[in-house]
Design a protein around this motif. Sequence first.
Motif, PDB file in Angstrom:
ATOM      1  N   PHE A  54       0.805  -1.222   0.000  1.00 20.86           N
ATOM      2  CA  PHE A  54       0.000   0.000   0.000  1.00 20.86           C
ATOM      3  C   PHE A  54       0.838   1.272   0.000  1.00 20.86           C
ATOM      4  CE2 PHE A  54      -2.215  -3.048   3.005  1.00 20.86           C
ATOM      5  CZ  PHE A  54      -2.858  -3.743   2.000  1.00 20.86           C
ATOM      6  N   ALA A  55       2.167   1.145  -0.176  1.00 19.69           N
ATOM      7  CA  ALA A  55       2.962   2.354  -0.377  1.00 19.69           C
ATOM      8  C   ALA A  55       2.398   3.081  -1.592  1.00 19.69           C
ATOM      9  CB  ALA A  55       4.429   2.010  -0.594  1.00 19.69           C
ATOM     10  N   TYR A  56       2.144   4.376  -1.433  1.00 23.23           N
ATOM     11  CA  TYR A  56       1.461   5.146  -2.472  1.00 23.23           C
ATOM     12  C   TYR A  56       2.283   6.397  -2.769  1.00 23.23           C
ATOM     13  CZ  TYR A  56      -1.978   8.624  -4.117  1.00 23.23           C
ATOM     14  OH  TYR A  56      -2.625   9.627  -4.800  1.00 23.23           O
ATOM     15  N   GLY A  57       2.740   6.518  -3.983  1.00 23.61           N
ATOM     16  CA  GLY A  57       3.559   7.670  -4.318  1.00 23.61           C
ATOM     17  C   GLY A  57       4.160   7.563  -5.699  1.00 23.61           C
ATOM     18  N   THR A  58       5.350   8.146  -5.839  1.00 25.56           N
ATOM     19  CA  THR A  58       6.071   8.114  -7.112  1.00 25.56           C
ATOM     20  C   THR A  58       7.283   7.202  -6.957  1.00 25.56           C
ATOM     21  OG1 THR A  58       5.366  10.369  -7.633  1.00 25.56           O
ATOM     22  CG2 THR A  58       7.233   9.492  -8.868  1.00 25.56           C
ATOM     23  N   HIS A  60      10.757   5.455  -8.700  1.00 28.82           N
ATOM     24  CA  HIS A  60      11.793   5.634  -9.723  1.00 28.82           C
ATOM     25  C   HIS A  60      12.439   4.273  -9.968  1.00 28.82           C
ATOM     26  CE1 HIS A  60      11.050   9.822  -8.801  1.00 28.82           C
ATOM     27  NE2 HIS A  60      11.378   9.598  -7.530  1.00 28.82           N
ATOM     28  N   LEU A  61      12.435   3.852 -11.208  1.00 30.04           N
ATOM     29  CA  LEU A  61      12.820   2.478 -11.536  1.00 30.04           C
ATOM     30  C   LEU A  61      13.817   2.409 -12.678  1.00 30.04           C
ATOM     31  CD1 LEU A  61       9.171   1.102 -12.007  1.00 30.04           C
ATOM     32  CD2 LEU A  61      10.398   1.135  -9.844  1.00 30.04           C
ATOM     33  N   TYR A  62      14.654   1.361 -12.635  1.00 26.67           N
ATOM     34  CA  TYR A  62      15.309   0.880 -13.853  1.00 26.67           C
ATOM     35  C   TYR A  62      14.286  -0.035 -14.505  1.00 26.67           C
ATOM     36  CZ  TYR A  62      19.857   2.514 -12.143  1.00 26.67           C
ATOM     37  OH  TYR A  62      20.903   3.288 -11.697  1.00 26.67           O
ATOM     38  N   TYR A  63      13.678   0.428 -15.581  1.00 24.06           N
ATOM     39  CA  TYR A  63      12.511  -0.243 -16.153  1.00 24.06           C
ATOM     40  C   TYR A  63      12.890  -1.191 -17.285  1.00 24.06           C
ATOM     41  CZ  TYR A  63       8.022  -0.837 -18.524  1.00 24.06           C
ATOM     42  OH  TYR A  63       6.900  -1.358 -19.120  1.00 24.06           O
ATOM     43  N   LYS A  64      12.363  -2.417 -17.189  1.00 17.14           N
ATOM     44  CA  LYS A  64      12.488  -3.404 -18.260  1.00 17.14           C
ATOM     45  C   LYS A  64      11.086  -3.856 -18.645  1.00 17.14           C
ATOM     46  CE  LYS A  64      16.891  -5.447 -16.723  1.00 17.14           C
ATOM     47  NZ  LYS A  64      17.528  -6.726 -16.290  1.00 17.14           N
ATOM     48  N   GLU A  65      10.665  -3.569 -19.839  1.00 16.12           N
ATOM     49  CA  GLU A  65       9.327  -3.944 -20.277  1.00 16.12           C
ATOM     50  C   GLU A  65       9.191  -5.462 -20.329  1.00 16.12           C
ATOM     51  OE1 GLU A  65       6.074  -2.802 -23.764  1.00 16.12           O
ATOM     52  OE2 GLU A  65       8.129  -2.041 -23.862  1.00 16.12           O
ATOM     53  N   ASP A  66       8.128  -5.973 -19.734  1.00 15.32           N
ATOM     54  CA  ASP A  66       7.826  -7.409 -19.708  1.00 15.32           C
ATOM     55  C   ASP A  66       8.862  -8.231 -18.939  1.00 15.32           C
ATOM     56  OD1 ASP A  66       5.526  -6.987 -21.252  1.00 15.32           O
ATOM     57  OD2 ASP A  66       6.685  -7.107 -23.108  1.00 15.32           O
ATOM     58  N   LYS A  67       9.719  -7.560 -18.172  1.00 15.24           N
ATOM     59  CA  LYS A  67      10.690  -8.259 -17.330  1.00 15.24           C
ATOM     60  C   LYS A  67      10.690  -7.604 -15.948  1.00 15.24           C
ATOM     61  CE  LYS A  67      13.791  -9.742 -21.069  1.00 15.24           C
ATOM     62  NZ  LYS A  67      15.173  -9.668 -21.602  1.00 15.24           N
ATOM     63  N   LEU A  68      11.468  -8.164 -15.042  1.00 18.63           N
ATOM     64  CA  LEU A  68      11.539  -7.627 -13.693  1.00 18.63           C
ATOM     65  C   LEU A  68      12.360  -6.337 -13.700  1.00 18.63           C
ATOM     66  CD1 LEU A  68      10.420  -8.658 -10.963  1.00 18.63           C
ATOM     67  CD2 LEU A  68      12.695  -9.588 -10.507  1.00 18.63           C
ATOM     68  N   SER A  69      11.748  -5.242 -13.266  1.00 16.25           N
ATOM     69  CA  SER A  69      12.451  -3.969 -13.163  1.00 16.25           C
ATOM     70  C   SER A  69      13.142  -3.884 -11.807  1.00 16.25           C
ATOM     71  CB  SER A  69      11.463  -2.811 -13.337  1.00 16.25           C
ATOM     72  OG  SER A  69      10.825  -2.874 -14.600  1.00 16.25           O
ATOM     73  N   ASP A  75       9.095   8.363  -3.674  1.00 17.27           N
ATOM     74  CA  ASP A  75       8.614   9.478  -2.869  1.00 17.27           C
ATOM     75  C   ASP A  75       7.171   9.184  -2.455  1.00 17.27           C
ATOM     76  OD1 ASP A  75      10.993  11.113  -3.424  1.00 17.27           O
ATOM     77  OD2 ASP A  75      10.201  11.205  -5.459  1.00 17.27           O
ATOM     78  N   ILE A  76       6.963   9.031  -1.141  1.00 11.34           N
ATOM     79  CA  ILE A  76       5.630   8.687  -0.636  1.00 11.34           C
ATOM     80  C   ILE A  76       4.705   9.908  -0.692  1.00 11.34           C
ATOM     81  CG2 ILE A  76       4.309   7.925   1.375  1.00 11.34           C
ATOM     82  CD1 ILE A  76       5.928   5.699   0.230  1.00 11.34           C
ATOM     83  N   LYS A  77       3.522   9.726  -1.268  1.00 12.34           N
ATOM     84  CA  LYS A  77       2.512  10.784  -1.320  1.00 12.34           C
ATOM     85  C   LYS A  77       1.672  10.803  -0.050  1.00 12.34           C
ATOM     86  CE  LYS A  77       0.819  12.029  -5.894  1.00 12.34           C
ATOM     87  NZ  LYS A  77      -0.301  11.853  -6.833  1.00 12.34           N
ATOM     88  N   ASP A  78       1.306   9.609   0.416  1.00 11.60           N
ATOM     89  CA  ASP A  78       0.449   9.493   1.603  1.00 11.60           C
ATOM     90  C   ASP A  78       0.827   8.200   2.314  1.00 11.60           C
ATOM     91  OD1 ASP A  78      -1.695   9.078   3.431  1.00 11.60           O
ATOM     92  OD2 ASP A  78      -3.015  10.301   2.183  1.00 11.60           O
TER      93      ASP A  78
END
Length: 241
Positions: A54-58, A60-69, A75-78
């Motif tokens: 339930f962590a809710y915010g923004t 930042h990822l090293y993103y891999k499409e269709d794979k494990l990022s 940054d927690i919003k709430d």
Amino acid sequence: MEIISVEGIVVSGTPFKENSKIINIFTKEKGIIGCISKGCRKLKSSLRLVSENFAYGTFHLYYKEDKLSTLIDGDIKDYLINSKGDITKMGYLSYICELSVNVYKESLSEDIYPLLEASILKIEEGFDPKIITNILELQYLKYIGIDLNLDECVKCGSKKVVTLSMEKGGYVCSNCRTNEPLIDEKVLKLLRLYNYVDISKISNLDIDKNVSDHINLIISEYYDTYSGISTKSKKFLKDLE
């Protein structure tokens, strides 16, 4: 691999190796992203809070499409402090997150994330979690192809409805009713309201408990009979109820 920032909610997490987790983030921009949060189970890890359920915010990822990022930071919003201190609210949050994942996988609709987000925030604000959950459940029906006609009699189109038929797929009037039991007018009116209300704009939920309990029973029975969706967290909710 690219670095991206996405708004989202951690909907589930699984321990990985000694101190890490694999988390699933339901994101506004890219649906559900699975990623590894390295070392987040260490007490002093900077990723500990942003990797919790339930962590809710923004994020930042090293993103891999269709794979494990890979999670870089977030940054927690709430912090959802009110909900996390309440076992009942936590139970409902678990359920609506699990349900939302299932509905999204069936529909791939961009509407699912904002509906989930609004529901979580309303529960955090202090609105009855069962009512918010029922509203969300009812609004999800169209995304899994089993929505109910809550505008008029499904058989003849009459607006003077007296009950709901799950088998017929919605409201029925006295002329078209067969063996369905009559349902209180307040329940019928509120079901329709649940179906159309903007969850993010709810400011008051003054609903009689007997009425809300009846609606909850109807929606639970309909899901159990027609949705094909099975969630582990639903059993916990039923035990609470």
